[in-house]
Design a protein around this motif. Structure first.
Motif, mmCIF file in Angstrom:
data_model
loop_
_atom_site.group_PDB
_atom_site.id
_atom_site.type_symbol
_atom_site.label_atom_id
_atom_site.label_comp_id
_atom_site.label_asym_id
_atom_site.label_seq_id
_atom_site.Cartn_x
_atom_site.Cartn_y
_atom_site.Cartn_z
ATOM 1 N N GLU A 171 0.819 -1.211 0.000
ATOM 2 C CA GLU A 171 0.000 0.000 0.000
ATOM 3 C C GLU A 171 0.852 1.259 0.000
ATOM 4 O OE1 GLU A 171 -3.432 2.145 2.711
ATOM 5 O OE2 GLU A 171 -3.245 -0.034 2.741
ATOM 6 N N ASN A 172 1.980 1.235 0.718
ATOM 7 C CA ASN A 172 2.831 2.426 0.748
ATOM 8 C C ASN A 172 3.364 2.760 -0.647
ATOM 9 O OD1 ASN A 172 2.545 2.895 3.514
ATOM 10 N ND2 ASN A 172 4.180 1.475 4.027
ATOM 11 N N THR A 262 1.610 6.149 10.488
ATOM 12 C CA THR A 262 2.607 6.795 11.328
ATOM 13 C C THR A 262 2.646 8.299 11.066
ATOM 14 O OG1 THR A 262 4.449 6.679 9.764
ATOM 15 C CG2 THR A 262 3.974 4.697 11.047
ATOM 16 N N LEU A 263 3.490 8.999 11.843
ATOM 17 C CA LEU A 263 3.670 10.436 11.624
ATOM 18 C C LEU A 263 4.304 10.731 10.279
ATOM 19 C CD1 LEU A 263 4.879 11.475 15.185
ATOM 20 C CD2 LEU A 263 2.751 12.186 14.084
ATOM 21 N N LEU A 264 4.982 9.740 9.698
ATOM 22 C CA LEU A 264 5.563 9.903 8.364
ATOM 23 C C LEU A 264 4.617 9.378 7.284
ATOM 24 C CD1 LEU A 264 9.297 8.958 9.027
ATOM 25 C CD2 LEU A 264 8.207 11.200 9.026
ATOM 26 N N ASN A 265 3.367 9.164 7.680
ATOM 27 C CA ASN A 265 2.313 8.735 6.762
ATOM 28 C C ASN A 265 2.582 7.366 6.144
ATOM 29 O OD1 ASN A 265 -0.230 9.236 5.612
ATOM 30 N ND2 ASN A 265 0.705 9.815 3.673
ATOM 31 N N GLU A 266 3.218 6.483 6.914
ATOM 32 C CA GLU A 266 3.445 5.116 6.465
ATOM 33 C C GLU A 266 2.299 4.235 6.941
ATOM 34 O OE1 GLU A 266 8.175 4.708 7.289
ATOM 35 O OE2 GLU A 266 6.844 5.373 8.908
ATOM 36 N N ARG A 267 1.883 3.336 6.107
ATOM 37 C CA ARG A 267 0.902 2.321 6.498
ATOM 38 C C ARG A 267 1.651 1.207 7.210
ATOM 39 N NH1 ARG A 267 -2.102 -1.369 7.919
ATOM 40 N NH2 ARG A 267 -3.645 -2.424 6.642
ATOM 41 N N ARG A 391 3.399 17.697 6.237
ATOM 42 C CA ARG A 391 4.265 17.692 5.055
ATOM 43 C C ARG A 391 4.433 16.289 4.476
ATOM 44 N NH1 ARG A 391 6.355 22.090 3.309
ATOM 45 N NH2 ARG A 391 6.519 23.943 4.633
ATOM 46 N N HIS A 392 4.357 15.266 5.318
ATOM 47 C CA HIS A 392 4.504 13.899 4.820
ATOM 48 C C HIS A 392 3.182 13.330 4.292
ATOM 49 C CE1 HIS A 392 8.440 13.787 6.910
ATOM 50 N NE2 HIS A 392 8.709 12.879 5.988
ATOM 51 N N ASN A 393 2.146 14.119 4.369
ATOM 52 C CA ASN A 393 0.834 13.645 3.916
ATOM 53 C C ASN A 393 0.405 14.439 2.694
ATOM 54 O OD1 ASN A 393 -1.570 12.292 3.816
ATOM 55 N ND2 ASN A 393 -2.492 13.354 5.543
ATOM 56 N N GLN A 394 1.156 14.277 1.609
ATOM 57 C CA GLN A 394 0.889 15.067 0.404
ATOM 58 C C GLN A 394 -0.415 14.680 -0.289
ATOM 59 O OE1 GLN A 394 5.039 14.527 -1.316
ATOM 60 N NE2 GLN A 394 4.732 16.709 -1.730
ATOM 61 N N LEU A 395 -0.969 13.542 0.089
ATOM 62 C CA LEU A 395 -2.256 13.135 -0.489
ATOM 63 C C LEU A 395 -3.427 13.491 0.427
ATOM 64 C CD1 LEU A 395 -1.344 9.643 -2.001
ATOM 65 C CD2 LEU A 395 -1.891 11.725 -3.243
ATOM 66 N N ALA A 396 -3.179 14.393 1.373
ATOM 67 C CA ALA A 396 -4.216 14.726 2.351
ATOM 68 C C ALA A 396 -5.527 15.127 1.697
ATOM 69 C CB ALA A 396 -3.728 15.864 3.257
ATOM 70 N N GLU A 397 -5.460 15.866 0.590
ATOM 71 C CA GLU A 397 -6.686 16.312 -0.080
ATOM 72 C C GLU A 397 -7.074 15.392 -1.238
ATOM 73 O OE1 GLU A 397 -7.865 20.621 0.573
ATOM 74 O OE2 GLU A 397 -6.238 20.680 -0.880
ATOM 75 N N PHE A 398 -6.364 14.288 -1.359
ATOM 76 C CA PHE A 398 -6.632 13.399 -2.499
ATOM 77 C C PHE A 398 -6.804 11.935 -2.076
ATOM 78 C CE2 PHE A 398 -4.285 17.001 -4.171
ATOM 79 C CZ PHE A 398 -5.000 17.342 -5.308
#
Length: 764
Positions: A171-172, A262-267, A391-398
């Motif tokens: 998934e990552n 995670t805080l680095l947006n890892e699954r 910043r690590h969640n660049q897909l936040a709006e997508f």
């Protein structure tokens, strides 16, 4: 023909079991050789009765190495004794499906002389495979081949592409590919970003929000994706008044999600791993999650430690054994020992962490790192950590758009018509008469097709390192099976677990395996528990088993060792409101009780106060049961994860623990389970408490996106509305060994119709 007749006549003479396949061949070619008034079913039933009487002691002690208390009953024994080419065993809830499968394997080895390597056992979920391995491979010491469908498919792919480095697409990586697609396409290849946004501003069901509001309202001001995202971060940070409180809320939501991040947006696979990753980041410790180890461990087929830390030029490996102190199976502990022994022999810097309440494993991690001579720097500030998360969640709006695109791509790839993707869509579009609608659909098709091509290219861009997602694992395995050497297909028996969940692609993979191996098939399942049509399962494969496998024989196992008779009678009548279901009369082997259902009323409508009242009543039920019957196992079940999340966020005081475990603030030392009904399949508890029984259960699903409808493996039409939702509720009811507690809204308009049916059945 001579050998067939000789075999038939020898079996008649020696009073041996005759398969339906053998009988049909004789019936077709030499019917005069069949004795007059010969009834195959009656003949075989008498043979099985005699064989059971002869081997009753064997069946009563067959599984002593697993549990001496397990005594196979006559129905189980007869299904095991039967030697059909194609056999379906209908095993009702609590009748011992896993027990029967395990015993069938042992019988084949003990009595039929089958080499264990010639027995293939397949199931769907990794958890079920581990249970079977524990029973068959570990306890009985029978090295049969036990695997999931996807693992088997991937195995054949790797065997066929010997010179390639194949890997499973996670998934990552899928997130990274989608982000890359957006960056390359939205502000570069696509000259009109507004056109793209307009195409996917709404999803197929009319819900707004596939793309976030900041991007929708401001994309025209940005020259690139990075320019947009920098502005998005600045806006997000400007709205934060209390960084510490905001971070706490954000971390809670991300680690307690159904798929923890995670805080680095890892699954990551578990809440515990997310907690560890966040702690490492907050202490400025560089790590990689599940990085492939340089060497392969025997028995593990590619070792990926949970965390590889980079400290002072050294690597430190961290494994989180979060289930070590739970009631999970022994296979988990076996894998743990393999990993620990490997690190010990190779003198690596290794830290093993066990679950401890209140995140005690973080204290252990700190202590172990200090023993390695590493002293932790100061923690990053809440504001810097919060900004790093954003910043690590660049897909936040997508993220909804990403989910939407992959849902379509995966559906296409799992379809038998994936190779005709363009042709099928273009034929559909030609029949759309409304010009405006057709223009919109054509644009959607263009963008989705672009992503399909982009994604396929990304996972196959390196010819020496090919990626395969779950859909590919089955698809390419079916292709490669036709090209592989015969010696690969040595199986004599193929046993399929949870057959009621079989999908079209899995059915074809199993069929091809049987044809290449000339193997016999034993399928085990329960049509009353078919609840995965959204994942492609097709109930007609079990409803019409004889249509798909000629000369098949169906056996039923009806004695349940779980629920009392009063419960299974009401649950059975409930499920048989659907006349398509295979009729069976379950008989309980447990002590009966008079009132298997308890109704707890909560007040109000569907607002938050009402929900709090419902969850507080659920809490009171848990505390009351625990006080009166402290050794009883309790599980709370809900139709959706959203209901469970609402329960955790309510005033009732529920607290997340390890895996599916939860606790209550009023009883912090006591842990019980809470999960969705789908996740509970196969589980047994003394008490089942069902929440969320409102008017949305049965779930009135929304219409699928037009492209999904073209490629979805549509479930069979059944004679009753919400047939699968009825089966979902049946599964919930039949997890109980003792009683089911049903939360009931006093506002009758907001109650589930299923709840009303059970209440009426109890009163009658």
């Amino acid at each position: 023909m001579g050998s067939i007749l000789a075999d038939f006549e020898r079996k008649i003479e020696k009073r041996e079991y005759i398969s339906a396949s053998l009988f049909r061949k004789v019936q077709k070619r030499a019917p005069e050789r069949i004795p007059k008034q010969f009834d195959l079913d009656d003949y075989n039933d008498k043979i099985l009765e005699v064989e059971y009487a002869k081997q009753k002691h064997y069946f009563e002690h067959l599984l002593d190495d697993i549990n001496p208390k397990i005594k196979l009953d006559k129905e189980q024994a007869k299904a095991i004794l039967a030697d059909e080419d194609r056999e379906l065993i209908i095993a009702g809830a609590g009748t011992g499906k896993t027990t029967t499968m395990t015993a069938k394997v042992k019988y084949l080895v003990d009595k039929k002389g089958i080499d264990p390597k010639d027995i293939l056992v397949m199931s769907y979920a990794k958890r079920d495979v581990e249970d079977l391995r524990e029973n068959i491979n570990e306890a009985l010491k029978i090295p049969a081949d036990i695997t999931t469908f996807h693992s088997l498919g991937f195995r054949y792919i790797k065997q066929s592409l010997r010179y390639k480095n194949c890997y499973a697409v996670g998934e990552n990586e899928r997130k990274k590919i989608f982000l890359e697609f957006l960056k390359k396409k939205i502000f570069t290849s696509y000259s009109n970003t507004e056109d793209f946004v307009d195409c996917f501003n709404y999803d197929a069901t009319g819900r707004k929000g596939l793309i976030g509001s900041f991007f929708r309202e401001n994309f025209g001001r940005f020259r690139s994706f990075d320019d947009y995202f920098d502005n998005y971060v600045r806006k997000a940070m400007s709205e934060v008044r209390d960084p510490e409180a905001a971070l706490k809320k954000l971390v809670y939501a991300s680690i307690n999600a159904d798929k923890p991040r995670t805080l680095l947006n890892e699954r990551v696979k578990s809440k515990g791993e997310a907690v560890i990753a966040n702690w490492l980041y907050r202490h400025s410790i560089s790590y990689e999650y599940e990085q492939v180890f340089d060497e392969l461990l025997p028995d593990l087929n590619g070792y990926r430690p949970d965390f590889t830390l980079h400290i002072g030029g050294q690597k430190i490996y961290v494994e989180y054994f979060g289930l070590s102190d739970s009631d999970e199976n022994n296979n988990y502990n076996k894998i743990r020992k393999i990993k620990e022994e490997f690190h010990r022999k190779n003198y690596t810097n290794f830290i093993a962490l066990d679950y401890e309440p209140n995140y005690g494993y973080l204290k252990t991690l700190r202590k172990k790192l200090e023993e390695f001579g590493f002293h932790l720097p100061s923690e990053r500030s809440p504001k810097s950590v919060y900004e790093a998360f954003v910043r690590h969640n660049q897909l936040a709006e997508f993220f909804r758009l990403e989910e939407f695109f992959y849902d379509i791509i995966d559906t296409v790839k799992m379809s038998l018509r994936r190779e005709q993707f363009d042709e099928i869509v273009e034929d559909f579009l030609e029949d759309v008469n409304d010009l405006d609608a057709r223009i919109l659909l054509e644009k959607q098709y263009k963008y989705i097709r672009d992503f399909y091509i982009f994604y396929s290219g990304a996972i196959h861009r390196n010819p020496d390192k090919l990626g395969f997602d779950f859909a590919d694992m089955i698809y390419y395995a079916k292709i490669f099976i036709s090209r592989m050497n015969d010696d690969v297909f040595h199986y004599k028996y193929i046993i399929i677990d949870e057959y009621q969940d079989i999908s079209l692609d899995r059915y074809e993979l199993a069929r091809d395996m049987m044809e290449r191996s000339k193997a016999k098939l034993v399928a085990v399942g329960d049509d009353w528990q078919t609840i995965y049509s959204f994942a492609g399962s097709r109930i007609e494969y079990i409803y019409n088993f004889r249509n798909y496998f000629k000369d098949a024989k169906v056996f039923k196992i009806s004695k349940t060792y779980r629920s009392p008779q009063s419960l299974i009678d009401i649950a059975g009548d409930f499920i048989m409101k659907n006349p398509d279901q295979i009729r069976k009369e379950l008989k309980s082997a447990t002590k009966n009780i008079n009132d298997p259902f308890v109704f707890l009323d909560f007040a109000g409508s569907a607002d938050e106060d009402s929900l709090d009242d419902e969850f507080n009543k659920a809490k009171q039920a848990v505390l009351s049961i625990h006080r009166q019957r402290p050794d009883d196992k309790i599980v709370i079940l809900a139709r959706t994860n959203a209901t469970l999340k609402a329960m955790m966020d309510s005033s009732a005081g529920f607290k997340d623990e390890i895996s599916t475990k939860v606790s209550l603030k009023e009883a912090p030392g006591y842990k019980f389970d809470a999960m969705t009904i789908h996740k509970s399949k196969g589980l047994t508890a003394d008490w089942v408490i069902i929440i969320g029984l409102n008017k949305n259960f049965p779930n009135k699903s929304r219409p699928a996106f037009w492209m999904l409808r073209l490629f979805m493996n549509m479930p069979a039409e059944e004679s009753i509305s919400y047939a699968e939702e009825r089966r979902v509720f049946y599964v919930a009811l039949t997890r109980a060994r003792y009683k089911v507690v049903l939360l009931r809204n006093t506002n009758a308009k907001d109650r589930s119709t299923f709840l009303n049916e059970i209440y009426s059945a109890m009163r009658n």
